[in-house]
Design a protein around this motif. Structure first.
Motif, PDB file in Angstrom:
ATOM      1  N   GLU A 194       0.829  -1.207   0.000  1.00 19.60           N
ATOM      2  CA  GLU A 194       0.000   0.000   0.000  1.00 19.60           C
ATOM      3  C   GLU A 194       0.864   1.258   0.000  1.00 19.60           C
ATOM      4  N   GLU A 195       1.953   1.227   0.748  1.00 21.46           N
ATOM      5  CA  GLU A 195       2.866   2.378   0.791  1.00 21.46           C
ATOM      6  C   GLU A 195       3.541   2.582  -0.567  1.00 21.46           C
ATOM      7  N   ILE A 196       3.921   1.491  -1.223  1.00 25.16           N
ATOM      8  CA  ILE A 196       4.548   1.594  -2.551  1.00 25.16           C
ATOM      9  C   ILE A 196       3.541   2.123  -3.573  1.00 25.16           C
ATOM     10  N   GLU A 197       2.311   1.647  -3.487  1.00 26.80           N
ATOM     11  CA  GLU A 197       1.265   2.153  -4.382  1.00 26.80           C
ATOM     12  C   GLU A 197       1.092   3.659  -4.177  1.00 26.80           C
ATOM     13  N   ASN A 198       1.048   4.105  -2.926  1.00 30.79           N
ATOM     14  CA  ASN A 198       0.933   5.528  -2.620  1.00 30.79           C
ATOM     15  C   ASN A 198       2.126   6.302  -3.174  1.00 30.79           C
ATOM     16  N   LEU A 199       3.318   5.782  -2.958  1.00 25.44           N
ATOM     17  CA  LEU A 199       4.545   6.398  -3.459  1.00 25.44           C
ATOM     18  C   LEU A 199       4.481   6.608  -4.968  1.00 25.44           C
ATOM     19  N   ILE A 200       4.118   5.560  -5.680  1.00 22.58           N
ATOM     20  CA  ILE A 200       4.107   5.633  -7.144  1.00 22.58           C
ATOM     21  C   ILE A 200       2.979   6.526  -7.652  1.00 22.58           C
ATOM     22  N   LYS A 201       1.758   6.290  -7.167  1.00 24.54           N
ATOM     23  CA  LYS A 201       0.601   7.025  -7.681  1.00 24.54           C
ATOM     24  C   LYS A 201       0.583   8.497  -7.273  1.00 24.54           C
ATOM     25  N   ASN A 202       1.041   8.792  -6.068  1.00 26.09           N
ATOM     26  CA  ASN A 202       0.887  10.150  -5.557  1.00 26.09           C
ATOM     27  C   ASN A 202       2.152  10.999  -5.590  1.00 26.09           C
ATOM     28  N   PHE A 203       3.291  10.388  -5.892  1.00 25.73           N
ATOM     29  CA  PHE A 203       4.536  11.162  -5.915  1.00 25.73           C
ATOM     30  C   PHE A 203       5.307  10.968  -7.211  1.00 25.73           C
ATOM     31  N   ILE A 204       5.613   9.721  -7.572  1.00 24.77           N
ATOM     32  CA  ILE A 204       6.411   9.484  -8.774  1.00 24.77           C
ATOM     33  C   ILE A 204       5.647   9.895 -10.031  1.00 24.77           C
ATOM     34  N   VAL A 205       4.442   9.373 -10.202  1.00 28.62           N
ATOM     35  CA  VAL A 205       3.676   9.656 -11.422  1.00 28.62           C
ATOM     36  C   VAL A 205       3.396  11.154 -11.583  1.00 28.62           C
ATOM     37  N   PRO A 206       2.964  11.882 -10.545  1.00 29.32           N
ATOM     38  CA  PRO A 206       2.773  13.328 -10.740  1.00 29.32           C
ATOM     39  C   PRO A 206       4.054  14.063 -11.154  1.00 29.32           C
ATOM     40  N   ASN A 207       5.202  13.654 -10.608  1.00 31.91           N
ATOM     41  CA  ASN A 207       6.469  14.266 -11.041  1.00 31.91           C
ATOM     42  C   ASN A 207       6.710  14.007 -12.510  1.00 31.91           C
ATOM     43  N   LEU A 208       6.499  12.779 -12.928  1.00 34.35           N
ATOM     44  CA  LEU A 208       6.728  12.419 -14.323  1.00 34.35           C
ATOM     45  C   LEU A 208       5.726  13.117 -15.241  1.00 34.35           C
ATOM     46  N   GLU A 209       4.495  13.271 -14.790  1.00 32.05           N
ATOM     47  CA  GLU A 209       3.469  13.925 -15.597  1.00 32.05           C
ATOM     48  C   GLU A 209       3.786  15.396 -15.843  1.00 32.05           C
ATOM     49  N   ARG A 210       4.436  16.046 -14.893  1.00 27.23           N
ATOM     50  CA  ARG A 210       4.714  17.474 -15.065  1.00 27.23           C
ATOM     51  C   ARG A 210       6.035  17.730 -15.777  1.00 27.23           C
ATOM     52  N   LEU A 211       6.842  16.687 -15.994  1.00 26.89           N
ATOM     53  CA  LEU A 211       8.134  16.850 -16.670  1.00 26.89           C
ATOM     54  C   LEU A 211       8.187  15.924 -17.889  1.00 26.89           C
ATOM     55  N   LYS A 212       7.490  16.325 -18.950  1.00 22.89           N
ATOM     56  CA  LYS A 212       7.387  15.481 -20.147  1.00 22.89           C
ATOM     57  C   LYS A 212       8.114  16.042 -21.359  1.00 22.89           C
ATOM     58  N   SER A 213       8.681  17.242 -21.217  1.00 23.01           N
ATOM     59  CA  SER A 213       9.355  17.851 -22.368  1.00 23.01           C
ATOM     60  C   SER A 213      10.590  18.600 -21.890  1.00 23.01           C
ATOM     61  N   GLU A 214      11.406  18.994 -22.830  1.00 24.37           N
ATOM     62  CA  GLU A 214      12.600  19.776 -22.492  1.00 24.37           C
ATOM     63  C   GLU A 214      12.209  21.084 -21.805  1.00 24.37           C
ATOM     64  N   SER A 215      11.166  21.738 -22.293  1.00 23.31           N
ATOM     65  CA  SER A 215      10.771  23.018 -21.682  1.00 23.31           C
ATOM     66  C   SER A 215      10.271  22.814 -20.253  1.00 23.31           C
ATOM     67  N   ASP A 216       9.557  21.722 -19.992  1.00 21.98           N
ATOM     68  CA  ASP A 216       9.117  21.414 -18.625  1.00 21.98           C
ATOM     69  C   ASP A 216      10.320  21.219 -17.711  1.00 21.98           C
ATOM     70  N   LEU A 217      11.286  20.475 -18.204  1.00 24.63           N
ATOM     71  CA  LEU A 217      12.472  20.160 -17.414  1.00 24.63           C
ATOM     72  C   LEU A 217      13.309  21.422 -17.168  1.00 24.63           C
ATOM     73  N   LYS A 218      13.468  22.238 -18.209  1.00 26.97           N
ATOM     74  CA  LYS A 218      14.233  23.480 -18.044  1.00 26.97           C
ATOM     75  C   LYS A 218      13.572  24.384 -17.017  1.00 26.97           C
ATOM     76  N   GLU A 219      12.271  24.535 -17.101  1.00 26.61           N
ATOM     77  CA  GLU A 219      11.549  25.377 -16.142  1.00 26.61           C
ATOM     78  C   GLU A 219      11.749  24.859 -14.721  1.00 26.61           C
ATOM     79  N   TYR A 220      11.661  23.560 -14.552  1.00 27.22           N
ATOM     80  CA  TYR A 220      11.879  22.968 -13.225  1.00 27.22           C
ATOM     81  C   TYR A 220      13.287  23.287 -12.717  1.00 27.22           C
ATOM     82  N   LEU A 221      14.283  23.071 -13.563  1.00 24.79           N
ATOM     83  CA  LEU A 221      15.680  23.282 -13.163  1.00 24.79           C
ATOM     84  C   LEU A 221      15.976  24.752 -12.852  1.00 24.79           C
TER      85      LEU A 221
END
Length: 146
Positions: free
Chosen positions: A99-126
């Motif tokens: 359950e903790e791993i599911e929470n980790l992936i669904k609520n933290f990893i996936v949202p990070n990946l969803e917001r960083l899908k392009s070079e411009s997303d990554l540059k803005e983050y950095l």
């Protein structure tokens, strides 16, 4: 939970999202970047560390990893830290760890990946990071970050 079961938990959530797995690394290639999720095994015990990284398709260098999800930012639950969850020597019940791993992936990893899908997303983050010392020089040069 053993190592094989840990990998299976990550497979269960990342493979349906289009990630391909090789050993302890899951990779999904978008148009401009490849997203990387990696479990790194400790040499000393049954502890794993979570790395999230990116490979710029148009850059000539290898991938780089940015610690976007650190143990200090992730609060799995009131009982367990990220270190606890990924330490398979800890006596956490299998169902509870799943359950903790599911929470980790669904609520933290996936949202990070969803917001960083392009070079411009990554540059803005950095560019908006408070501390940029850990950004590789070739990435700073590529994105013209000073």
């Amino acid at each position: 939970m053993n190592s094989k079961e840990l990998k299976a938990e990550f497979d269960k959530y990342l493979v349906p999202l289009g990630f391909n797995k090789k050993n302890l690394t899951w990779v999904k290639t978008e148009i401009e970047i490849s997203q990387i999720v990696n479990l790194q095994k400790s040499s000393f015990n049954n502890q794993y560390y979570l790395n999230e990284g990116y490979n710029l398709v148009n850059a000539k260098n290898d991938s780089f990893h940015i610690q976007i999800l650190s143990s200090s930012k992730y609060n799995a639950s009131k009982e367990y830290s990220l270190i606890d969850i990924l330490n398979l020597d800890n006596q956490i019940a299998k169902k509870e760890r799943e359950e903790e791993i599911e929470n980790l992936i669904k609520n933290f990893i996936v949202p990070n990946l969803e917001r960083l899908k392009s070079e411009s997303d990554l540059k803005e983050y950095l560019v908006n990071l408070k501390v940029q010392n850990h950004i590789p020089v070739f990435i700073k040069e590529y994105f013209k970050i000073k």
